[in-house]
Each structure stands twice: as structure tokens, then as C-alpha cells.
Design an enzyme around this catalytic site. Structure first.
Site, short mmCIF file in Angstrom:
data_model
loop_
_atom_site.label_atom_id
_atom_site.label_comp_id
_atom_site.label_asym_id
_atom_site.label_seq_id
_atom_site.Cartn_x
_atom_site.Cartn_y
_atom_site.Cartn_z
CB SER A 120 1.94 14.35 -0.09
OG SER A 120 3.78 13.59 -0.88
CG HIS A 141 1.81 11.68 -5.48
ND1 HIS A 141 1.84 10.35 -4.64
CD2 HIS A 141 2.76 12.10 -4.49
CE1 HIS A 141 2.59 10.25 -3.87
NE2 HIS A 141 2.92 10.88 -3.87
CD GLU A 153 -2.12 8.21 -6.05
OE1 GLU A 153 -3.09 7.22 -5.56
OE2 GLU A 153 -1.23 8.92 -4.86
CG ASN A 191 1.25 9.80 -0.27
OD1 ASN A 191 1.90 8.58 0.04
ND2 ASN A 191 1.73 10.66 -0.43
#
Length: 287
Positions: A120, A141, A153, A191
Site C-alpha cells: 500500500s 497494488h 496500480e 493510497n
């Protein structure tokens, strides 16, 4: 050329989802974690998830869950990862743990094996520095629940090669997904924005500005979000939220990433969200 064997490290929420998705797309999966108890729980959850998914896709011919599970080898022994062509790591967001995992992977896996960090917030460049194959380290991700989310991602570390990026994109395509490639920075894109939003939403609860349901309803009805920030926090896990925001705070030395005291208190109390049965909601009932 199709990637046949994929290692998955970590049988938590994300690791379970990644392993299930891979097995459902005909990959041989080696799922590794630290205890048989965790792996037994993972096996049951994957089986339940497959059945649940089939319930909502009645128009599609569903494969027998046992056939899908047969493609997953559950083990506590990293040695089995020596046959993996690609490894996806999903361990908790703590550098000391990740560093040890990558040292083991680097020693066991063939030099050509690509390592993807499903992280993250932790720097992909930093992860690469813990190995002797920094060019073969990439961030992937995944979003939760993994089998239902079509976009990933992807993060390029300082040394990540174009060949590694191409291999990662090929694996995602085999899984029925696409990747959006971004550059390495703590929290990346998703994030760095999302953790701030969730943390600030928790401050709103602590400051008694609004109730849990009111905060989430504003985001869903005013902005059209499918889930509010506190529902999202429960889905991700409040412990993961705290780990991530602490990484951002440490990385940027910026007070805007200061974790909300209420978030820390809830994690200390074991209120992690959906995975513990209690977070900001208990079976959709606000606390």
C-alpha cells in the site's frame, strides 16, 4: 508465453484474493504463510469466496471450486517457491517483515523470477535494495476484492526494467486485468490520497462533527462513491490503514499524515473492521 507457476506470499485478505484469481485463470499457485492454521483458514475462505462469486454469476458456467483449489499448493515452506516464475508478496506493511521475506525469496527463486510487491505504501525502490535483482522488482497494488477488480496500480522502482514491466502486464492480462503504471513514491497515487481521506474521516468521528453513517452517506450521495471512507477503512482493515499512514508520516515527515488517535485506539482494541467482525460497523450497524 503464458506464465504457469506463480508464488503468493501471505494468506491474508489480499493474498487470498490474488491466489484465488490466479487459480481461476488456470495458473498453478504456491500460497505460502507462516502457519498451517492460517493456510487452513485461507483454503476455507477461498472455497467460500468461489461459491459466493458463482452465486452472483448464475448465467456463467461456474467451475467446480474443488478444481480451482486443486491448483493451489498451501505451504509454510518457502522452498517450494523455487519453481515459481513470478512471485507476488502480500505481507503486512512493516519493513522489517518485508525485508526478511525478500532475502528468503532472493536466495530461493531462480534469477529470472520477477518479484511483485502488493504493498500500500512501502517504496518499491527500497524493496529492490533488499535483493540482488532490483531490476526484477515491481509494485503491483491490487484492489480488494481482487477477483472483482479489473485494474491494478503498477509501480516502477528506480531500477525496474522495461522487461519486468512487460512481464507484469502480461501476467495481469492473463488474470483478466489491466495495469496503470506510476512512478515510485510512498503511497503511490491511490493510497497517498485515500489514506489521507480515511484518516481525516476518522478525525471527524473523533471530533464529533458527524456520525459514522453520516460521513459515509455524504460521500456516497454527494459524490457518487460506492462506499464511504469509513466503510472502505473497514474493508481494507484498520490495522493496514494505520501501518500505511505511519509509513507516509515517516516517509514525508509531514504532519498532515499524522495518524488519528482514534484510529490507533481502535487498532489497539483489535477493532480491525470486517476481518475482525468489528470496526466502524458491525454487520452494517454503525457504532
Amino acid at each position: 508465453m503464458k506464465i504457469q507457476v506463480v508464488g503468493v506470499v501471505g494468506a491474508g485478505v489480499m493474498g487470498i484474493g490474488v491466489a484465488q484469481n490466479l487459480a481461476q485463470t488456470s495458473h498453478q499457485v504456491i500460497l505460502v504463510d507462516i502457519s498451517e492454521e492460517i493456510l487452513d483458514k485461507a483454503k476455507k475462505e477461498i472455497k467460500n469466496n468461489i461459491r459466493f462469486q458463482g452465486f452472483f454469476n448464475k448465467n456463467e458456467k461456474a467451475e467446480n471450486p474443488d478444481n480451482i483449489l486443486h491448483r493451489i499448493k498451501f505451504s509454510t515452506n518457502y522452498k517450494f517457491l523455487e519453481s515459481a516464475e513470478f512471485v507476488i508478496e502480500n505481507a503486512t506493511e512493516k519493513w522489517d517483515i518485508k525485508k526478511e521475506i525478500y532475502a528468503q525469496l532472493d536466495a530461493i527463486c531462480p534469477p529470472e523470477t520477477v518479484f511483485a510487491a502488493n504493498t500500500s505504501a512501502i517504496s518499491i525502490t527500497r524493496i529492490g535494495s533488499a535483493t540482488k535483482r532490483a531490476d526484477k522488482i515491481i509494485g503491483m497494488h491490487f484492489m480488494n476484492p481482487v477477483p472483482m477488480k479489473p485494474m491494478v496500480e503498477m509501480i516502477r522502482g528506480y531500477h525496474t526494467s522495461d522487461e519486468t514491466i512487460s512481464t507484469a502486464k502480461e501476467l495481469l492480462a492473463q488474470m483478466g486485468k489491466e495495469g496503470i503504471l506510476v512512478n515510485d513514491s510512498p503511497g503511490f497515487v491511490s493510497n497517498r490520497v485515500l489514506m489521507l481521506t480515511i484518516n481525516e474521516a476518522i478525525f471527524l468521528i473523533q471530533d464529533q462533527v458527524a456520525s459514522v453513517s453520516e460521513v459515509d452517506r455524504i460521500f456516497k450521495t454527494c459524490f457518487g462513491h460506492k462506499m464511504g471512507p469509513l466503510e472502505t477503512a473497514d474493508l481494507i482493515g484498520l490495522d493496514t490503514i494505520l501501518f500505511s499512514i505511519e509509513v507516509l508520516y515517516e516517509s514525508f515527515n509531514d504532519s498532515k499524515y499524522r495518524p488519528c488517535p482514534l484510529l490507533k485506539k481502535m487498532v489497539d482494541a483489535g477493532l480491525y473492521g470486517r476481518k475482525s467482525g468489528q470496526g466502524f460497523y458491525t454487520y452494517n450497524r454503525a457504532i
